[in-house]
Structure formats: structure tokens, C-alpha cells
Design a protein around this motif. Structure first.
Motif, PDB file in Angstrom:
ATOM      1  N   VAL A   1       0.962  -1.153   0.388  1.00 14.45           N
ATOM      2  CA  VAL A   1      -0.019   0.085  -0.079  1.00 14.45           C
ATOM      3  C   VAL A   1       1.067   1.126   0.214  1.00 14.45           C
ATOM      4  N   PRO A   2       0.666   1.963  -0.721  1.00 19.91           N
ATOM      5  CA  PRO A   2       1.028   3.473  -1.092  1.00 19.91           C
ATOM      6  C   PRO A   2       1.818   4.765   0.652  1.00 19.91           C
ATOM      7  N   ALA A   3       2.556   4.705   0.630  1.00 21.72           N
ATOM      8  CA  ALA A   3       2.380   5.747   1.549  1.00 21.72           C
ATOM      9  C   ALA A   3       1.562   7.043   1.204  1.00 21.72           C
ATOM     10  N   GLN A   4       0.641   7.073   2.371  1.00 21.29           N
ATOM     11  CA  GLN A   4      -0.748   8.122   3.164  1.00 21.29           C
ATOM     12  C   GLN A   4       0.235   8.771   4.445  1.00 21.29           C
ATOM     13  N   GLU A   5      -0.573   9.972   3.494  1.00 21.25           N
ATOM     14  CA  GLU A   5      -0.080  11.395   5.090  1.00 21.25           C
ATOM     15  C   GLU A   5      -1.043  11.280   5.108  1.00 21.25           C
ATOM     16  N   GLY A   6      -1.884  11.314   6.248  1.00 19.08           N
ATOM     17  CA  GLY A   6      -2.597  12.006   7.876  1.00 19.08           C
ATOM     18  C   GLY A   6      -2.464  12.148   8.677  1.00 19.08           C
ATOM     19  N   ILE A   7      -3.864  13.522   9.472  1.00 23.80           N
ATOM     20  CA  ILE A   7      -3.410  13.486  10.803  1.00 23.80           C
ATOM     21  C   ILE A   7      -3.960  13.319  11.771  1.00 23.80           C
ATOM     22  N   THR A   8      -2.733  12.674  12.784  1.00 25.57           N
ATOM     23  CA  THR A   8      -3.540  11.659  13.626  1.00 25.57           C
ATOM     24  C   THR A   8      -5.008  12.267  15.092  1.00 25.57           C
ATOM     25  N   ARG A   9      -5.216  11.677  15.760  1.00 23.98           N
ATOM     26  CA  ARG A   9      -5.966  11.971  16.322  1.00 23.98           C
ATOM     27  C   ARG A   9      -4.783  12.985  17.477  1.00 23.98           C
TER      28      ARG A   9
ATOM     29  N   SER B   1      -7.415   6.080   6.685  1.00 26.59           N
ATOM     30  CA  SER B   1      -9.212   6.012   8.029  1.00 26.59           C
ATOM     31  C   SER B   1      -8.612   5.525   9.078  1.00 26.59           C
ATOM     32  N   ILE B   2      -7.594   4.131   9.494  1.00 26.12           N
ATOM     33  CA  ILE B   2      -7.482   4.518  10.679  1.00 26.12           C
ATOM     34  C   ILE B   2      -6.401   5.386  11.069  1.00 26.12           C
ATOM     35  N   ILE B   3      -5.389   5.946  10.310  1.00 27.37           N
ATOM     36  CA  ILE B   3      -4.647   7.057  11.344  1.00 27.37           C
ATOM     37  C   ILE B   3      -5.271   8.098  11.392  1.00 27.37           C
ATOM     38  N   GLY B   4      -6.142   8.631  11.121  1.00 32.41           N
ATOM     39  CA  GLY B   4      -7.194   9.810  11.327  1.00 32.41           C
ATOM     40  C   GLY B   4      -7.869   9.182  12.744  1.00 32.41           C
ATOM     41  N   LYS B   5      -8.576   7.884  12.790  1.00 39.04           N
ATOM     42  CA  LYS B   5      -8.610   7.327  14.331  1.00 39.04           C
ATOM     43  C   LYS B   5      -7.894   7.490  15.479  1.00 39.04           C
ATOM     44  N   SER B   6      -6.502   7.186  15.188  1.00 35.79           N
ATOM     45  CA  SER B   6      -5.606   7.097  16.148  1.00 35.79           C
ATOM     46  C   SER B   6      -4.257   7.455  16.478  1.00 35.79           C
ATOM     47  N   ASP B   7      -4.002   7.869  17.860  1.00 38.72           N
ATOM     48  CA  ASP B   7      -3.317   8.525  18.592  1.00 38.72           C
ATOM     49  C   ASP B   7      -1.511   8.083  17.202  1.00 38.72           C
ATOM     50  N   LEU B   8      -0.497   8.541  18.311  1.00 39.32           N
ATOM     51  CA  LEU B   8       0.491   8.505  17.842  1.00 39.32           C
ATOM     52  C   LEU B   8       1.381   7.432  18.087  1.00 39.32           C
ATOM     53  N   ASP B   9       0.844   7.438  19.780  1.00 39.36           N
ATOM     54  CA  ASP B   9       1.702   6.663  20.290  1.00 39.36           C
ATOM     55  C   ASP B   9       1.285   5.296  20.210  1.00 39.36           C
ATOM     56  N   ASP B  10      -0.652   4.632  19.437  1.00 34.04           N
ATOM     57  CA  ASP B  10      -0.618   3.746  19.077  1.00 34.04           C
ATOM     58  C   ASP B  10      -0.318   3.061  18.046  1.00 34.04           C
ATOM     59  N   LEU B  11       0.084   4.012  17.169  1.00 35.65           N
ATOM     60  CA  LEU B  11       0.866   4.420  16.138  1.00 35.65           C
ATOM     61  C   LEU B  11       2.241   3.664  16.294  1.00 35.65           C
ATOM     62  N   LEU B  12       2.970   4.013  16.879  1.00 36.80           N
ATOM     63  CA  LEU B  12       4.286   3.437  17.150  1.00 36.80           C
ATOM     64  C   LEU B  12       4.458   2.598  18.041  1.00 36.80           C
ATOM     65  N   SER B  13       3.334   1.998  19.217  1.00 36.97           N
ATOM     66  CA  SER B  13       3.713   0.998  20.068  1.00 36.97           C
ATOM     67  C   SER B  13       2.387  -0.283  20.273  1.00 36.97           C
ATOM     68  N   ASN B  14       1.211  -0.033  19.078  1.00 32.61           N
ATOM     69  CA  ASN B  14       0.164  -0.386  19.602  1.00 32.61           C
ATOM     70  C   ASN B  14      -0.344  -0.522  18.417  1.00 32.61           C
ATOM     71  N   ARG B  15       0.941  -1.074  17.291  1.00 25.31           N
ATOM     72  CA  ARG B  15       0.623  -1.602  16.238  1.00 25.31           C
ATOM     73  C   ARG B  15      -0.169  -3.091  16.173  1.00 25.31           C
ATOM     74  N   GLU B  16      -0.234  -4.103  16.857  1.00 22.54           N
ATOM     75  CA  GLU B  16      -1.351  -5.716  16.323  1.00 22.54           C
ATOM     76  C   GLU B  16      -2.485  -4.876  16.362  1.00 22.54           C
ATOM     77  N   ARG B  17      -3.032  -4.136  17.258  1.00 21.38           N
ATOM     78  CA  ARG B  17      -4.231  -3.531  17.626  1.00 21.38           C
ATOM     79  C   ARG B  17      -5.129  -3.288  16.385  1.00 21.38           C
ATOM     80  N   LEU B  18      -3.807  -1.983  15.789  1.00 18.13           N
ATOM     81  CA  LEU B  18      -3.815  -1.464  14.648  1.00 18.13           C
ATOM     82  C   LEU B  18      -4.071  -2.168  13.009  1.00 18.13           C
ATOM     83  N   ASN B  19      -3.466  -3.164  13.011  1.00 11.67           N
ATOM     84  CA  ASN B  19      -3.656  -4.258  11.747  1.00 11.67           C
ATOM     85  C   ASN B  19      -4.649  -5.380  12.072  1.00 11.67           C
ATOM     86  N   GLN B  20      -5.143  -5.070  13.121  1.00  9.79           N
ATOM     87  CA  GLN B  20      -6.069  -6.190  12.906  1.00  9.79           C
ATOM     88  C   GLN B  20      -7.597  -5.042  12.601  1.00  9.79           C
ATOM     89  N   GLY B  21      -7.777  -3.554  13.384  1.00  4.39           N
ATOM     90  CA  GLY B  21      -8.723  -2.954  13.179  1.00  4.39           C
ATOM     91  C   GLY B  21      -8.616  -3.058  11.521  1.00  4.39           C
TER      92      GLY B  21
END
Length: 304
Positions: A69-77, A119-139
Motif C-alpha cells: 500500500v503506498p504511503a498515505q499522509e494523514g493527521i492523527t487524532r 481512515s485508521i490514521i485519523g482514528k488513532s493516536d501517535l502512541d498507538d501507531l508507534l507501540s500498539n500496531r497489533e491492534r491497528l493491524n487487526q482493525g
């Protein structure tokens, strides 16, 4: 003439058989359209035949496809700009639906993956993107798998590969991590000092109850110093002498024999009576008279 006709028929038959024969590999399935109508039976791997000019065979790959998937730029929560790229693993489970329900399932899967990632970028915090990737992968997998079920596609797994941050945010995170490490080190050092002081206090109590333990510890220290530096001579200071000095300082009211104050001899009263009064002595010309003369104690008058 008959032989030539048989040869022509044989050649036509071979050409028709060759044009009607199809080979399907083990990882593929064949979907047949007869006069544009989908046939219910899906051709399996091996040699199969179709009617030339009537049937149209389309092969569908059932292997797991790796789609970056190409890199997508977005703003976190929490209002931080990031760039996130991912990879999707999927395969076709229903060849007929993958051919009929969607024009190009590969292109459709790519677009769904990109929109789901934003969509998942906008619904997540930066800490989730860096440390809680398993849950984000499932979502993210659930978001992509919802439309893919109607296309006969199964999502095997989805993984976020990399999260790119601005340089200023990287420096801020580095300072935060450094401050956290410094806090932990100070807490660990303070805890060590506290535990050491408790142990020393317990050891002091034991040595106070058993004075011989202090002497044994002193001898052990002498042995350790002598083993490390052989040229060093250690002379232990007697603890009893320190206790004697402390006992002497605790009684300041007692006077030592050599510290008694010396008394000065007092003057004789009879000698003091023989001193003439300065007021009764006549003035001699040219000799000043001392009016306020004081006689030091212990001195007697005499003729000079």
C-alpha cells in the motif's frame, strides 16, 4: 480423392481439438462463459476443453497476493502529521464472484486498502501507531475485509510497515525518552541508597549489641586493603580511645588538677597605712606631684 478428404478432415479435427484444449495449472481455476453466460462449474487444474467460438475461459489465480500500500499522509487524532505505509496479503476464494462482481479485483483491493489506511490514521493516536500496531493491524484488516467478502477475496493479514514522522517530532520524542530514562535512573539510584542505608542501620544495631563484630569487621577490612595494595600499611585506630575521648567531653563541669586558677598575693594592710596621703604632701617647685597614684596589690612602700 477419398484419402485427401480424410486427411483434410483429420487436420481440421486436430486444429479444432488444439483450439478447444486448455491447460489449467494447480494454483489456478477456470471460469467459463458460454455465450456470455457464466457456467456454474468451475474448471479445476489439468486439461480441459471448451467449445471454440462459443466458450470463453478466464483463469483466476488462487495464490496469496502481496500488495504494498503506498504511503498515505494523514493527521492523527492528537493533531500530528504522519506518513504510514502498509502491506496487504490476500487471495481469491471464489473465482466466479471475483470475475463477475468486480471489474478488476486487484485495483479495487488497492483502493480499499489506501482509503482504510487513511481512515485508521485519523482514528488513532501517535502512541498507538508507534507501540500498539497489533491492534491497528487487526482493525485495518476488518475494514478491508468487509467489502472484499462480496468480491470473493479473503484478507489473510494486514501489516503497517513504517511510520514516518517530521524531524521536529523525532527530536521531541528523543528528548522525552531521554528524560524518562533519567527519571528511572534517579529512582533506581535512590532506591539503592535507601536499601543500603537500611542494611547499614541493621548492621550497626548488630555491632552495637556485639562489640566483637566491629573488631572482626575491622580485621576483614585490613585484609582486603592488604590484598589490593601490598605497599600500603594500615594501622587500625582503637575504638576504645574514641570512646574515652567522647566520655571525657561529655563531663565539662569537672576540673583537672593542672587547670586550677592561680591566686595573686594580697597586699599587707599595715603597709597600706604607712603610705602618705598625696593631698598632705607639699608641692616642690619643679617636681610634679602625683595626685591619683594607685598602688598595685602585692607591692610594699619603701625608701628609694
Amino acid at each position: 480423392m477419398l484419402i485427401e478428404l480424410l486427411v483434410i478432415v483429420l487436420v481440421i479435427g486436430v486444429i479444432c481439438t488444439a483450439s478447444a484444449a486448455r491447460i489449467i495449472t494447480q494454483y489456478e481455476r477456470g471460469v467459463v462463459f458460454r455465450f456470455g453466460r457464466l457456467q456454474e462449474s468451475v474448471r479445476g487444474p489439468g486439461l480441459t476443453f471448451v467449445i471454440p467460438g462459443v466458450d470463453r475461459l478466464r483463469k483466476v489465480n488462487l495464490q496469496i497476493i502481496t500488495m504494498p500500500v503506498p504511503a498515505q499522509e494523514g493527521i492523527t487524532r492528537d493533531n500530528i502529521t504522519v506518513r504510514v505505509d502498509a502491506v496487504v496479503y490476500f487471495n481469491v476464494t471464489d473465482p466466479a464472484r471475483a470475475v463477475v462482481n468486480v471489474e478488476d479485483y486487484l485495483f479495487a483491493m488497492g483502493q480499499v486498502a489506501q482509503s482504510s489506511l487513511r481512515s485508521i490514521i485519523g482514528k488513532s493516536d501517535l502512541d498507538d501507531l508507534l507501540s500498539n500496531r497489533e491492534r491497528l493491524n487487526q482493525g485495518l484488516e476488518v475494514m478491508i475485509d468487509s467489502p472484499a467478502l462480496h468480491w470473493g477475496v479473503h484478507i489473510d493479514r494486514v501489516e503497517i510497515k513504517d511510520v514516518s514522522l517530521p524531524e521536529s517530532m523525532k527530536r521531541s520524542i528523543a528528548r522525552q525518552a531521554e528524560a524518562e530514562r533519567e527519571r528511572r535512573s534517579r529512582i533506581i539510584a535512590a532506591d539503592g541508597e535507601y536499601q543500603a542505608s537500611r542494611k547499614l542501620s541493621d548492621a550497626a544495631g548488630v555491632m552495637a549489641d556485639a562489640p566483637a563484630a566491629l573488631q572482626l569487621r575491622l580485621l576483614e577490612t585490613v585484609v582486603e586493603v592488604a590484598a589490593e595494595k601490598n605497599s600500603t600499611l594500615v594501622l587500625p585506630f582503637p575504638v576504645e580511645l574514641l570512646r574515652f575521648v567522647e566520655h571525657a567531653q561529655s563531663q565539662p563541669g569537672q576540673e583537672r588538677p593542672d587547670e586550677r586558677p592561680t591566686r595573686r598575693p594580697t597586699a599587707d594592710p599595715a603597709a597600706l597605712d604607712q603610705i602618705p596621703d598625696p593631698a598632705g604632701v607639699p608641692d616642690v617647685e619643679g617636681v610634679p606631684q602625683v595626685r591619683d597614684a594607685r598602688i598595685a596589690p602585692g607591692l610594699s612602700s619603701g625608701s628609694g
